[in-house]
Design a protein around this motif. Structure first.
Motif, PDB file in Angstrom:
ATOM      1  N   TYR A  40      51.593  65.613  53.801  1.00  0.00           N
ATOM      2  CA  TYR A  40      52.646  64.923  54.542  1.00  0.00           C
ATOM      3  C   TYR A  40      54.069  65.340  54.176  1.00  0.00           C
ATOM      4  O   TYR A  40      55.001  64.968  54.870  1.00  0.00           O
ATOM      5  CB  TYR A  40      52.514  63.411  54.324  1.00  0.00           C
ATOM      6  CG  TYR A  40      51.156  62.868  54.669  1.00  0.00           C
ATOM      7  CD1 TYR A  40      50.712  62.834  55.994  1.00  0.00           C
ATOM      8  CD2 TYR A  40      50.290  62.407  53.681  1.00  0.00           C
ATOM      9  CE1 TYR A  40      49.457  62.349  56.319  1.00  0.00           C
ATOM     10  CE2 TYR A  40      49.026  61.924  53.990  1.00  0.00           C
ATOM     11  CZ  TYR A  40      48.619  61.884  55.309  1.00  0.00           C
ATOM     12  OH  TYR A  40      47.374  61.409  55.625  1.00  0.00           O
ATOM     13  N   GLU A  43      59.197  64.194  51.674  1.00  0.00           N
ATOM     14  CA  GLU A  43      59.888  63.010  52.174  1.00  0.00           C
ATOM     15  C   GLU A  43      58.939  61.820  52.295  1.00  0.00           C
ATOM     16  O   GLU A  43      59.318  60.674  52.029  1.00  0.00           O
ATOM     17  CB  GLU A  43      60.543  63.304  53.530  1.00  0.00           C
ATOM     18  CG  GLU A  43      61.724  64.257  53.466  1.00  0.00           C
ATOM     19  CD  GLU A  43      61.321  65.697  53.193  1.00  0.00           C
ATOM     20  OE1 GLU A  43      60.120  66.026  53.399  1.00  0.00           O
ATOM     21  OE2 GLU A  43      62.178  66.490  52.777  1.00  0.00           O
ATOM     22  N   GLU A  44      57.684  62.102  52.675  1.00  0.00           N
ATOM     23  CA  GLU A  44      56.721  61.002  52.778  1.00  0.00           C
ATOM     24  C   GLU A  44      56.387  60.438  51.408  1.00  0.00           C
ATOM     25  O   GLU A  44      56.232  59.219  51.257  1.00  0.00           O
ATOM     26  CB  GLU A  44      55.444  61.476  53.472  1.00  0.00           C
ATOM     27  CG  GLU A  44      54.339  60.425  53.541  1.00  0.00           C
ATOM     28  CD  GLU A  44      54.746  59.171  54.301  1.00  0.00           C
ATOM     29  OE1 GLU A  44      54.150  58.108  54.047  1.00  0.00           O
ATOM     30  OE2 GLU A  44      55.689  59.241  55.139  1.00  0.00           O
ATOM     31  N   ARG A  47      59.056  58.087  50.573  1.00  0.00           N
ATOM     32  CA  ARG A  47      58.905  56.813  51.301  1.00  0.00           C
ATOM     33  C   ARG A  47      57.841  55.935  50.651  1.00  0.00           C
ATOM     34  O   ARG A  47      57.992  54.706  50.597  1.00  0.00           O
ATOM     35  CB  ARG A  47      58.531  57.089  52.765  1.00  0.00           C
ATOM     36  CG  ARG A  47      59.610  57.804  53.560  1.00  0.00           C
ATOM     37  CD  ARG A  47      59.247  57.921  55.035  1.00  0.00           C
ATOM     38  NE  ARG A  47      60.141  58.835  55.716  1.00  0.00           N
ATOM     39  CZ  ARG A  47      59.827  60.086  56.049  1.00  0.00           C
ATOM     40  NH1 ARG A  47      58.601  60.542  55.800  1.00  0.00           N
ATOM     41  NH2 ARG A  47      60.696  60.862  56.652  1.00  0.00           N
ATOM     42  N   ARG A  48      56.762  56.538  50.157  1.00  0.00           N
ATOM     43  CA  ARG A  48      55.729  55.751  49.481  1.00  0.00           C
ATOM     44  C   ARG A  48      56.290  55.123  48.205  1.00  0.00           C
ATOM     45  O   ARG A  48      56.057  53.944  47.921  1.00  0.00           O
ATOM     46  CB  ARG A  48      54.535  56.647  49.114  1.00  0.00           C
ATOM     47  CG  ARG A  48      53.917  57.414  50.268  1.00  0.00           C
ATOM     48  CD  ARG A  48      52.913  56.612  51.039  1.00  0.00           C
ATOM     49  NE  ARG A  48      52.297  57.414  52.084  1.00  0.00           N
ATOM     50  CZ  ARG A  48      51.091  57.979  51.981  1.00  0.00           C
ATOM     51  NH1 ARG A  48      50.386  57.843  50.879  1.00  0.00           N
ATOM     52  NH2 ARG A  48      50.599  58.677  52.991  1.00  0.00           N
ATOM     53  N   HIS A 311      46.234  58.526  51.803  1.00  0.00           N
ATOM     54  CA  HIS A 311      46.305  58.535  53.260  1.00  0.00           C
ATOM     55  C   HIS A 311      46.578  57.169  53.898  1.00  0.00           C
ATOM     56  O   HIS A 311      46.855  57.123  55.098  1.00  0.00           O
ATOM     57  CB  HIS A 311      44.984  59.072  53.834  1.00  0.00           C
ATOM     58  CG  HIS A 311      44.669  60.475  53.426  1.00  0.00           C
ATOM     59  ND1 HIS A 311      45.331  61.576  53.910  1.00  0.00           N
ATOM     60  CD2 HIS A 311      43.748  60.964  52.541  1.00  0.00           C
ATOM     61  CE1 HIS A 311      44.841  62.680  53.369  1.00  0.00           C
ATOM     62  NE2 HIS A 311      43.881  62.336  52.529  1.00  0.00           N
TER      63      HIS A 311
END
Length: 427
Positions: A40, A43-44, A47-48, A311
């Motif tokens: 992902y 950046e993902e 965010r997590r 995921h």
């Protein structure tokens, strides 16, 4: 993912993470981050990390106390150690930490900026401002003692910091994210975690803009005497302007004070979905994984929970206690850490990531399918109760290499059958 993503109560826990677990947390945390970045992007992952529900579940799957404030310290420490050798490859860096390490954050950012090209001085200033806002502009009774700064080579960042209210036995975790950040002083947090402590002073609230402007104007234009006159007028009952409508309520994750994992802490349908996926689909979808020496059905169950951390959508982390069922906890809650299973999980995931770097995504794709299958089966299958699941883990704890801060778990049945033990008891 929304920048402001919720809140949680975090009971204060004291103690240290033992070396044997800390090393494993660093390895598992790093390879999970690698998998997320592979699928992902960086950046993902940021965010997590800015999502308090995911962050708590991430710590729980690594064998830390599932509900406590210690997850914050241990996760940041584990990632700082585990990602350091990979920082050049991944373009991700972890700065700061607890106590004196937190005060080194600006210096670390300047050093990394000199190597990678982002403006280290600007991010050092951002680090100081974030800490100042949560220690001075948000006066909620919590004293900051931890500051972790995650930054990418292109200057995107997340801050996770934590304050302590020793009298209440509660910690409050604050999440910041640079994505979409327009102001350091008006509603900047990605999320704030913590139990409501009654009325607080939050000068970063959008409704506090007139107050911020007024404070600056008073100090600039008329000096401290005006402050005294204003205070006196308020004490005499002068009318106070009504506040603007309240901000929308955010999801609130309650971390209970009890240490044991109880049925109400786990969404059974999600647990049963993961167990069914591991039991029913593993022989078909994971034949290559199962050929790895030592990997069996128990490891695949852990991999199903790790796969969800990689995921899963945000809504799936409302019950962090469930993720402690992958690798237990250092204090034997819900059971001792099954070190053999833990090591196999790391080995399988690490092998999958290394193959993916070479363009062979088959093993990572298999782990992703395990997560999808878990979600498909959720609500369609039944399985053991939480008590039955935990009882079976305890029964096989010695076989799995169960270990905690109290030492290694022993096989009581085997001990009772040893002649020397029987003679000792007879004497």
């Amino acid at each position: 993912m929304a920048r402001r993503s919720g809140s949680a109560d975090l009971p204060l826990h004291h103690g240290r993470v033992p070396g044997w677990l800390g090393q494993r947390m660093s390895r598992l945390g790093a390879v999970i981050c690698e998998a997320i970045i592979h699928h992902y992007g960086r950046e993902e992952l940021l965010r997590r990390l800015a999502h308090p529900f995911w962050f708590q579940s991430f710590g729980a799957v690594m064998g830390m106390d599932w509900h406590s404030s210690g997850i914050t310290t241990s996760v940041i420490g584990a990632l700082k150690r585990g990602l350091a050798p990979l920082s050049g490859e991944l373009g991700l860096h972890v700065c700061g930490g607890r106590g004196r390490h937190s005060r080194q954050t600006p210096f670390e950012l300047q050093q990394i900026g000199a190597r990678t090209g982002f403006d280290g001085d600007a991010l050092a200033k951002a680090s100081r401002l974030v800490a100042k806002v949560d220690s001075a502009a948000v006066q909620d009774g919590f004293d900051l003692y931890l500051h972790g700064f995650f930054v990418t080579d292109d200057g995107q960042w997340v801050v996770v910091q934590q304050g302590m209210n020793g009298d209440g036995g509660i910690a409050r975790r604050y999440h910041w994210q640079s994505e979409g950040l327009g102001s350091f002083v008006e509603a900047p947090h990605a999320a704030i975690d913590g139990e409501s402590q009654g009325r607080i002073i939050n000068l970063t609230d959008a409704r506090a803009a007139p107050s911020r402007d007024g404070q600056v104007a008073i100090l600039r234009d008329v000096g401290p005497d005006a402050i005294v006159r204003e205070y006196t007028a308020l004490e005499r009952g002068r009318a106070v302007p009504a506040l603007s409508p309240a901000q929308l309520a955010l999801p609130h994750l309650v971390m209970p004070a009890h240490h044991a994992v109880r049925p109400k802490d786990v969404l059974a349908r999600r647990l049963h979905g993961a167990l069914a996926a591991a039991a029913d689909r593993a022989p078909h979808d994971f034949s290559e994984l199962l050929l790895v020496p030592g990997v069996g059905a128990r490891t695949v169950r852990s991999l199903a929970m790790v796969a969800e951390v990689v995921h899963g959508a945000p809504y799936r982390f409302s019950d962090p206690a469930r993720f402690s069922l992958a690798h237990g906890g250092k204090d034997r809650q819900p059971f001792a850490v099954p070190t053999k299973i833990y090591d196999q999980t790391i080995s399988v995931l690490k092998s999958a990531v290394e193959r993916a770097k070479l363009g062979q995504d088959d093993r990572l794709a298999a782990i992703a399918r395990l997560d999808r299958e878990s979600r498909r089966l959720e609500g369609l299958v039944e399985g053991p109760s939480l008590e039955e699941y935990v009882r079976e883990e305890w029964r096989r704890s010695a076989e799995y290499g169960g270990r905690s801060v109290f030492g290694w778990e022993r096989d009581e049945l085997a001990d009772s059958n040893e002649p020397s033990k029987q003679a000792t008891r007879a004497n």
